[in-house]
Design a protein around this motif. Structure first.
Motif, short mmCIF file in Angstrom:
data_model
loop_
_atom_site.label_atom_id
_atom_site.label_comp_id
_atom_site.label_asym_id
_atom_site.label_seq_id
_atom_site.Cartn_x
_atom_site.Cartn_y
_atom_site.Cartn_z
N ASP A 13 0.72 -1.30 -0.08
CA ASP A 13 0.22 -0.02 -0.04
C ASP A 13 1.02 1.18 -0.11
O ASP A 13 1.66 1.58 -1.09
CB ASP A 13 -0.82 0.20 1.18
N ASP A 17 3.93 2.31 -2.46
CA ASP A 17 3.75 3.37 -3.39
C ASP A 17 4.69 4.62 -3.23
O ASP A 17 5.22 4.97 -4.05
CB ASP A 17 2.35 4.08 -3.27
N TRP A 18 5.18 4.79 -1.92
CA TRP A 18 6.09 5.86 -1.48
C TRP A 18 7.51 5.51 -1.98
O TRP A 18 8.01 6.32 -2.84
CB TRP A 18 6.20 5.87 0.03
N ALA A 48 -0.32 6.76 -6.69
CA ALA A 48 -0.62 5.59 -6.39
C ALA A 48 -0.07 4.41 -7.59
O ALA A 48 -0.30 4.70 -8.91
CB ALA A 48 -2.21 5.02 -6.50
N TYR A 49 0.92 3.43 -7.24
CA TYR A 49 1.34 2.69 -8.17
C TYR A 49 0.84 1.06 -7.87
O TYR A 49 0.41 0.51 -9.05
CB TYR A 49 2.57 2.36 -8.24
N SER A 50 0.48 0.74 -6.58
CA SER A 50 0.24 -0.51 -6.77
C SER A 50 -1.20 -1.13 -7.15
O SER A 50 -1.34 -2.36 -7.22
CB SER A 50 0.35 -0.81 -5.10
#
Length: 134
Positions: A13, A17-18, A48-50
């Motif tokens: 999460d 993402d960070w 947001a990537y995940s």
């Protein structure tokens, strides 16, 4: 800013993402429980990537191979091309497994994240565990 070390395989999460955002050259901040590019501005852009197509772009660009396995999905980048012993990284979804693989290939088995991100992860995990109990 104080930081906390987290094993790459435990990233999820917000923390995942960070770290991915940092690798991609961005400087995200935590604002109201969301990871954003700019804190407290009317035109907040969420990072947001995940769980987005941004992950797919990284998977394609980095040539990360994914397949069902383990406890969800496995991903490998072919770090030792052709050796047959490429490290595999697990995740609950294809994108998360691939992004963990991406982070490990760039930063290794352990990463530093800001303490506020780590605290948000812990709070999220505590809520998830409480909801899962009967």
């Amino acid at each position: 800013m104080s930081t906390v070390k987290i094993k790459t395989t435990q990233l999820r999460d917000l923390s995942l993402d960070w770290v991915v955002a940092r690798i991609e050259g961005l400087h995200p901040v935590l604002d109201g429980g969301f990871l954003c590019l700019h804190a407290r501005t009317p035109n907040v852009q969420l990072v947001a990537y995940s769980n987005t197509d941004k992950a797919d772009a990284i998977i394609d660009r980095e040539r990360i191979a994914t397949e069902p396995g383990g406890e969800g999905w496995q991903a490998t980048k072919g770090l030792f091309s052709g050796s047959g012993s490429d490290p595999k990284y697990n995740g609950p979804t294809r994108r998360i497994a691939a992004l963990i693989c991406f982070v490990a290939s760039r930063l290794g088995d352990e990463v530093e994240v800001p303490a506020d991100i780590a605290a948000a992860i812990e709070a999220h995990e505590t809520q998830r565990i409480r909801r899962a109990r009967p």
